[in-house]
Write an enzyme that holds these catalytic residues in place. Structure first.
Site, PDB file in Angstrom:
ATOM      1  N   LYS A 294       0.939  -1.710   0.155  1.00 26.45           N
ATOM      2  CA  LYS A 294       0.110   0.337   0.016  1.00 26.45           C
ATOM      3  C   LYS A 294       0.887   1.296  -0.238  1.00 26.45           C
ATOM      4  CE  LYS A 294      -0.863  -0.020   5.200  1.00 26.45           C
ATOM      5  NZ  LYS A 294      -1.529  -0.721   6.194  1.00 26.45           N
TER       6      LYS A 294
ATOM      7  N   ARG B 106      -8.839  -0.301  16.576  1.00 24.28           N
ATOM      8  CA  ARG B 106      -9.022  -0.107  15.223  1.00 24.28           C
ATOM      9  C   ARG B 106     -10.047  -1.105  14.734  1.00 24.28           C
ATOM     10  NH1 ARG B 106      -4.566   0.691  10.037  1.00 24.28           N
ATOM     11  NH2 ARG B 106      -5.428  -1.092   9.773  1.00 24.28           N
TER      12      ARG B 106
HETATM   13  C1  LIG Z   1      -1.093  -1.752   7.235  1.00 25.23           C
HETATM   14  C2  LIG Z   1      -1.668  -2.684   6.750  1.00 25.23           C
HETATM   15  C3  LIG Z   1      -0.234  -4.416   7.020  1.00 25.23           C
HETATM   16  C4  LIG Z   1       0.684  -3.809   7.172  1.00 25.23           C
HETATM   17  O1  LIG Z   1       1.682  -2.691   8.167  1.00 25.23           O
HETATM   18  P1  LIG Z   1       2.926  -3.130   8.037  1.00 25.23           P
HETATM   19  O2  LIG Z   1       3.189  -2.532   9.725  1.00 25.23           O
HETATM   20  O3  LIG Z   1       3.630  -1.932   7.323  1.00 25.23           O
HETATM   21  O4  LIG Z   1       3.641  -4.270   8.122  1.00 25.23           O
HETATM   22  C5  LIG Z   1      -1.425  -5.186   7.351  1.00 25.23           C
HETATM   23  N1  LIG Z   1      -2.455  -5.412   8.205  1.00 25.23           N
HETATM   24  C6  LIG Z   1      -3.775  -4.316   7.745  1.00 25.23           C
HETATM   25  C7  LIG Z   1      -4.862  -4.436   7.844  1.00 25.23           C
HETATM   26  C8  LIG Z   1      -3.075  -3.172   7.790  1.00 25.23           C
HETATM   27  O5  LIG Z   1      -3.650  -2.144   7.588  1.00 25.23           O
END
Ligand SMILES: *Cc1c(COP(=O)(O)O)cnc(C)c1O
Length: 386
Positions: free
Chosen positions: A64, A159
Site C-alpha cells: 500500500k 481499530r
Molecule cells: C498496513 C496494514 C498492514 C501492513 O502493515 P505493516 O506495518 O506495513 O507491515 C497489515 N494489515 C493491515 C490491516 C494494514 O492496514
C-alpha cells in the site's frame, strides 16, 4: 539476474497514468525524486519469506505504500511471494491493469460504494461489517464470481475488528451468503494504539480459530484455512515464539520495504534499510545566524519555534517540502541536520558547505515514503542490476 525476466513478463502497457506516476527508468534524473532499488526489495522479500516459512507462516506482501507500482509488485512475486495486499482498490486496479495476475487481498474493509470493483479485482477482503459482506455477496453473484472473506477480530488495538464474542453469530450469517467463501480470521494490532502482538493476544486469536473450526464442523464446512496474525509488528513474536499456534499468515509491508521493525523502528538484521532514498536539490546555501530576528509568532505550519543561539551556521535550502514528503520522518546523511520545513522548502544545517545544485539523499521513514510515493511532484526512478 534470473528474476528480471519475470519482471518484464509481468509488465505490460500501463494506462492511463495516475498523478505521481513513475518516470520512465533511465530518463534524466530529476529532483525531487525517489530512487527505488528493486534488488534490495527482492532481497528483503526473500529473507523475510524464508524466515517466516521456517515458522510455518506464509507472508502476504502489503504494497500500500507503493501507489500500485507494478515493478515493485513484480519484484515481490519473483522473490516467491504468492499474495499481494493493498488498502485501496484503486491501487489493486492499477496492478491489474499492468498485468499483475497474482491473488490480491484488500486489507481495508470495503466501502459499500465500491463492492462491485472489489469483487472484480480483489480475490479476498478483510471484513468487519455484515452489511458489507452481504453487499459483496450480491456483487459477486451479479458478476458470477466467488469472493473470499477474512473476518477481522478486535484484540485490543481498537481499530478494525468484530468483538470476539460476536464471532460465532457473524460466522453463521456469513456462511449462508451466496458467492462468499469464508477464508479465515485475522487481527490487526500496533496500528492505532501501538498494542504489541504478544503470546497472550496471539493465543487468543488461535483459540478463536479453534472455536471457528468447531462451528464450521457443526455446519458441515471445511476448517478455517487462514489465521492472519497481523502486520510487520508481529515479526518479533513470530520469529521468536516457540509455538505460533493457528497463525499461518502475516501481512507484511513496512519490514519488507524499509527493513525495520515498526514497534521501535530499529533495523531488522539481514535486511536492507535503504531500498528507498529521497533525493532533493540545494537551491540556496550560505552562512546565516542560527537565531531568528524580530518578534516570534507561529510559523508556516502553526508551530512556535524556540531556537537557541548557536552563532552563525552553514545553512542550505532544499527544494522539497510538505507537499512532497513528511520532513520530520526523513533521515539526513551524516553531517547534515534538519532545521525546519514548510510546504516547499526544507532547511538544513551542514558541517561542510553544500553547493547550489548539489543533491542530498535522505532515507524516508514509512510516513515520508507514503507521502513521497503519492506526491505528483516527486518522480520515481527504479533501479535494478541489469
Ligand atoms: C498496513 C496494514 C498492514 C501492513 O502493515 P505493516 O506495518 O506495513 O507491515 C497489515 N494489515 C493491515 C490491516 C494494514 O492496514
Amino acid at each position: 539476474m534470473p528474476w528480471r525476466s519475470t519482471l518484464s513478463r509481468n509488465l505490460r502497457a500501463r494506462s492511463p497514468p495516475l498523478p505521481g506516476e513513475l518516470a520512465a527508468t533511465g530518463s534524466t534524473p530529476v529532483a525531487p525524486r525517489l530512487d527505488i532499488d528493486l534488488d534490495k526489495i527482492h532481497h528483503n522479500a526473500c529473507v523475510l519469506r524464508q524466515r517466516l516459512t521456517q515458522r510455518g507462516i506464509a507472508m502476504t506482501a502489503v504494497v500500500k505504500v507503493t501507489l500500485g507500482c507494478p515493478e515493485i509488485a513484480a519484484t515481490l512475486l519473483s522473490a516467491g511471494v504468492t499474495t499481494l495486499a493493498d488498502a485501496r482498490i484503486e491501487n489493486i486496479e492499477t496492478l491489474r491493469r499492468a498485468g499483475i495476475a497474482a491473488p490480491m487481498t484488500l486489507i481495508r474493509s470495503p466501502m459499500l460504494s465500491q463492492v462491485d470493483r472489489v469483487v472484480r479485482h480483489a480475490n479476498t477482503s478483510l471484513n468487519t461489517e455484515l452489511d458489507v459482506i452481504a453487499a459483496l455477496s450480491r456483487a459477486a453473484r451479479k458478476a458470477q464470481l466467488c469472493h473470499r472473506i477474512v473476518l477481522m477480530v478486535e484484540l485490543g488495538d481498537l481499530r478494525e475488528g468484530v468483538l470476539p464474542a460476536d464471532v460465532p453469530q457473524i460466522l453463521h450469517r456469513l456462511l449462508n451468503l451466496p458467492n462468499i467463501e469464508f477464508a479465515g480470521i485475522g487481527t490487526n494490532l500496533a496500528c492505532r494504539s501501538g498494542v504489541v502482538p504478544d503470546p497472550h493476544n496471539m493465543a487468543e486469536l488461535s483459540a478463536l480459530a479453534d472455536l471457528v473450526d468447531r462451528e464450521l464442523r457443526r455446519a458441515g464446512r471445511p476448517a478455517c484455512a487462514l489465521g492472519s496474525g497481523g502486520n510487520s509488528a508481529n515479526l518479533h513474536w513470530a520469529l521468536r515464539q516457540a509455538d505460533t499456534g493457528r497463525i499461518n499468515d502475516l501481512r507484511v509491508g513496512e519490514a519488507l520495504m524499509l527493513g525495520c521493525d515498526p514497534m521501535d523502528r530499529t533495523p531488522i538484521g539481514g535486511l536492507h534499510t535503504d531500498a528507498f532514498t529521497l533525493i532533493a536539490e540545494v537551491i540556496e546555501s550560505g552562512i546565516k545566524p542560527s537565531l531568528p530576528q524580530g518578534t516570534i509568532a507561529q510559523n508556516a505550519v502553526g508551530n512556535t519555534v524556540v531556537v537557541k543561539d548557536r552563532g552563525p551556521v552553514q545553512q542550505a535550502i532544499l527544494a522539497i517540502g510538505r507537499q512532497d514528503t513528511e520532513p520530520g520522518d526523513l533521515q539526513p546523511p551524516p553531517g547534515v541536520r534538519m532545521l525546519g520545513a514548510s510546504s516547499d522548502h526544507l532547511i538544513v544545517e551542514s558541517d561542510a558547505p553544500l553547493q547550489v545544485g548539489e543533491r542530498v539523499a535522505f532515507i524516508p521513514g514509512y510516513s515520508a515514503l507514503l507521502r513521497s510515493m503519492t506526491s505528483p511532484f516527486v518522480s520515481k526512478r527504479l533501479q535494478a542490476q541489469a
